[in-house]
Design a protein around this motif. Structure first.
Motif, PDB file in Angstrom:
ATOM      1  N   GLY A 424       0.890  -1.557  -0.110  1.00 33.97           N
ATOM      2  CA  GLY A 424      -0.028  -0.052  -0.052  1.00 33.97           C
ATOM      3  C   GLY A 424       0.712   1.391   0.032  1.00 33.97           C
ATOM      4  O   GLY A 424       0.236   2.293   0.111  1.00 33.97           O
ATOM      5  N   ASP A 425       2.098   1.307  -0.255  1.00 38.40           N
ATOM      6  CA  ASP A 425       2.762   2.425  -0.130  1.00 38.40           C
ATOM      7  C   ASP A 425       3.093   3.019  -1.404  1.00 38.40           C
ATOM      8  O   ASP A 425       3.256   4.279  -1.647  1.00 38.40           O
ATOM      9  CB  ASP A 425       4.413   2.008   0.089  1.00 38.40           C
ATOM     10  N   MET A 426       2.643   2.184  -2.625  1.00 40.18           N
ATOM     11  CA  MET A 426       2.785   2.796  -3.981  1.00 40.18           C
ATOM     12  C   MET A 426       1.423   2.115  -4.642  1.00 40.18           C
ATOM     13  O   MET A 426       1.101   1.316  -4.357  1.00 40.18           O
ATOM     14  CB  MET A 426       3.906   2.363  -4.633  1.00 40.18           C
ATOM     15  N   LYS A 427       1.344   2.833  -5.839  1.00 37.78           N
ATOM     16  CA  LYS A 427       0.239   2.160  -6.705  1.00 37.78           C
ATOM     17  C   LYS A 427       0.884   2.006  -8.111  1.00 37.78           C
ATOM     18  O   LYS A 427       1.939   2.163  -8.372  1.00 37.78           O
ATOM     19  CB  LYS A 427      -1.091   3.251  -6.790  1.00 37.78           C
ATOM     20  N   ILE A 428       0.099   1.364  -9.003  1.00 35.83           N
ATOM     21  CA  ILE A 428       0.668   0.966 -10.466  1.00 35.83           C
ATOM     22  C   ILE A 428       1.218   2.282 -11.324  1.00 35.83           C
ATOM     23  O   ILE A 428       2.300   2.257 -11.615  1.00 35.83           O
ATOM     24  CB  ILE A 428      -0.369   0.157 -11.387  1.00 35.83           C
ATOM     25  N   VAL A 429       0.432   3.280 -11.323  1.00 33.39           N
ATOM     26  CA  VAL A 429       0.565   4.384 -12.114  1.00 33.39           C
ATOM     27  C   VAL A 429       0.646   5.514 -11.251  1.00 33.39           C
ATOM     28  O   VAL A 429       0.219   5.845 -10.276  1.00 33.39           O
ATOM     29  CB  VAL A 429      -0.360   4.935 -13.264  1.00 33.39           C
ATOM     30  N   GLY A 430       1.861   6.540 -11.084  1.00 36.02           N
ATOM     31  CA  GLY A 430       2.007   7.452 -10.261  1.00 36.02           C
ATOM     32  C   GLY A 430       3.361   8.170 -10.640  1.00 36.02           C
ATOM     33  O   GLY A 430       4.205   7.668 -11.238  1.00 36.02           O
ATOM     34  N   VAL A 431       3.716   9.338  -9.822  1.00 32.82           N
ATOM     35  CA  VAL A 431       4.868   9.963  -9.996  1.00 32.82           C
ATOM     36  C   VAL A 431       5.975   9.292  -9.289  1.00 32.82           C
ATOM     37  O   VAL A 431       5.772   8.315  -8.469  1.00 32.82           O
ATOM     38  CB  VAL A 431       4.811  11.297  -9.269  1.00 32.82           C
ATOM     39  N   ARG A 432       7.140   9.173  -9.933  1.00 36.18           N
ATOM     40  CA  ARG A 432       8.239   8.187  -9.397  1.00 36.18           C
ATOM     41  C   ARG A 432       8.773   8.625  -7.810  1.00 36.18           C
ATOM     42  O   ARG A 432       8.616   9.601  -7.630  1.00 36.18           O
ATOM     43  CB  ARG A 432       9.359   8.498 -10.271  1.00 36.18           C
ATOM     44  N   PRO A 433       8.768   7.381  -7.188  1.00 35.97           N
ATOM     45  CA  PRO A 433       9.303   8.093  -5.590  1.00 35.97           C
ATOM     46  C   PRO A 433      10.698   8.446  -5.721  1.00 35.97           C
ATOM     47  O   PRO A 433      11.330   7.827  -6.238  1.00 35.97           O
ATOM     48  CB  PRO A 433       9.213   6.585  -4.953  1.00 35.97           C
ATOM     49  N   LEU A 434      10.885   9.580  -5.025  1.00 33.09           N
ATOM     50  CA  LEU A 434      12.220  10.220  -4.963  1.00 33.09           C
ATOM     51  C   LEU A 434      12.912  10.164  -3.990  1.00 33.09           C
ATOM     52  O   LEU A 434      12.262  10.014  -2.682  1.00 33.09           O
ATOM     53  CB  LEU A 434      12.118  11.829  -5.353  1.00 33.09           C
TER      54      LEU A 434
END
Length: 512
Positions: A424-434
């Motif tokens: 649940g920290d990320m989703k399939i499409v979205g801005v790149r974690p920086l």
């Protein structure tokens, strides 16, 4: 010195007798050995094998047990030497088809001798370190060298200017004339406030006063240091802010070039392959790391340019200059802060990188390693030197390994990020974690927008075909996505997903 040589000879005689005895015992246990039932077929066992054992023991310096200071050094010395002997003997048996010398006798003899050698070495070191035992048995064993901590040099002595000719001769003898010329161009070597030494232990630095020296040069390559970060941290404590630290390292690329250029073709690649396995792979694997450092004590370790620079940055230095001289890479670094407090460095294939998530919360991203260790600490340095390339990545990023480029080309390095999606920290499409550094390059408005939603596995940038772009264009692309996502979250992710998939499959968009 004569006493030490006599001790080595005694150990050698003892060892040869021990080889013969252990071989006899294991041969008897194997098949009830007698001189008549083999008709001389044990010639290898009782003549060639002890001779081979003696020669290899001398080469691996095992008989210098009298100079070992503790049981750990005895253990590592015997274990390393006997492993080499076992390997070479096995090769000799295979090459010359010595079929009658059974594996049971070979391994049984080596195991038995190893046990008795370690036991003898432990007893010897215990006696050497015990005044009571030496007096009781009447042995005269040379005393170990005592380390006498000298008082710091006087202010008058430190104020005396150095003789340039003498310095040039000593530095040239140690590192070569090219190194001297480069170092002289980086600092005034005659200034008594610039400490110049050649050491592989921080003991020779600790004794100097804190804050007096404004520069420090170490001519010894850091490959021979057991605890490199501790050494750098010690240098950091001795220098004031903006103090200069000059040192050198043999990187794995320079080592590869040296081996391949100085040996005949064929042999050079064989030697390099063995060297790569022993000095690059073994120190990194969990199953071999402790054994490697137990045997080698970290000496002659090979490391990448990235790891070297990353260690410097993590220990509070900024790297100002780099210069390849001969087989070594020299650096000029400047103290900017105290060393960072780091968690244990992960050398494994699977890594976790700290990234900024929703609401500014830090979380760990799972990935396959594509960069050398300590690469995170060099990110600002790479940005200043190379700026950005297509896809928002750094141009000419030397931190990426050869295998890493392959993994990135086919997106394999990001497969473990599905764990973050499931958590649940990320989703399939979205801005790149920086990372925090990269995040700081963005505009305040975009930073605020970014943390309102979860980062994604597929960034919106790949919804359009990647071409060389600037950081400003990347930010515009992300801002457009985020504004659209605020109005229609599901529809926006659906549209960007299939656009990115089309570019990846048919227009060869790749992670870089």
């Amino acid at each position: 010195m004569k006493a030490l040589n006599r001790t080595r000879i005694l150990f050698a005689v003892f060892d040869v007798c021990l080889v013969a005895l252990c071989t006899l015992i294991t041969a008897y246990l194997h098949d009830g050995f007698s001189l008549n039932n083999r008709e001389g077929s044990y010639l290898f066992a009782f003549f060639t094998f002890p001779l081979l054992w003696l020669i290899l023991s001398v080469i691996t310096r095992k008989f210098r047990i009298g100079e070992r200071s503790n049981q750990r050094e005895v253990f590592s010395s015997v274990l390393f030497s006997n492993f080499v002997i076992l390997s070479v003997t096995t090769i000799v048996i295979v090459l010359f088809s010595v079929n009658y010398f059974s594996r049971f006798i070979l391994f049984g003899t080596v195991v038995a001798i190893t046990f008795f050698e370690i036991l003898t070495g432990f007893i010897f070191v215990a006696i050497q370190n015990s005044v009571f035992l030496k007096d009781w048995i009447g042995m005269e064993i040379p005393e170990k060298q005592s380390w006498i901590i000298a008082p710091p040099p006087s202010a008058a002595l430190l104020a005396e200017p150095r003789n340039l000719k003498v310095l040039q001769e000593s530095i040239t003898e140690e590192a070569g004339d090219d190194a001297f010329q480069w170092i002289q161009g980086q600092m005034d070597v005659t200034d008594p406030k610039n400490l110049i030494l050649s050491t592989n232990t921080r003991f020779n630095i600790i004794n100097h006063p804190n804050g007096y020296f404004t520069g420090l040069v170490n001519l010894q390559r850091i490959n021979h240091l057991r605890r490199i970060n501790k050494f750098f941290e010690t240098v950091n404590t001795k220098l004031p802010v903006d103090g200069i630290f000059i040192g050198c390292v043999e990187t794995y690329l320079l080592r590869k070039m040296r081996i391949l250029s100085k040996l005949p073709f064929g042999i050079n690649y064989a030697v390099y392959s063995v060297d790569f396995l022993l000095n690059r792979v073994c120190p990194k694997l969990v199953v071999t790391r402790k054994l490697y450092f137990l045997i080698t004590r970290g000496r002659k370790r090979v490391m990448s340019r990235t790891e070297t620079l990353g260690r410097l940055f993590s220990c509070g230095f900024d790297v100002l200059e780099e210069k390849s001289i001969g087989d070594l890479l020299y650096w000029k670094a400047q103290k900017k802060q105290i060393p960072l407090v780091l968690d244990d460095t992960n050398y494994g294939v699977f890594i976790r990188l700290q990234r900024i998530g929703k609401n500014g919360k830090l979380f760990k991203v799972y990935k396959l390693r594509t960069m050398h260790v300590y690469a995170e600490h060099v990110q600002g340095y790479v940005f200043d030197k190379h700026k950005l390339d297509e896809g928002g990545k750094f141009k000419d990023d030397f931190r990426i390994t050869t295998l890493g480029r392959f993994l990135r080309k086919f997106w394999l390095d990001e497969l473990p990020m599905f764990i973050n999606v499931f958590k649940g920290d990320m989703k399939i499409v979205g801005v790149r974690p920086l990372s925090e550094h990269y995040y700081g390059l963005y505009s305040p408005e975009l930073r605020e927008k970014r943390i309102r939603s979860k980062p994604g596995l597929i960034p919106p940038f790949y919804a359009q075909f990647p071409t060389p772009v600037s950081l400003e264009e990347i930010q515009k692309n992300e801002m457009d996505y985020l504004l659209e996502h605020e109005k229609h979250p599901f529809r926006t992710d659906f549209k960007y997903f299939f656009r990115a998939l089309r570019n990846i499959l048919f227009k060869r968009a790749r992670s870089r």
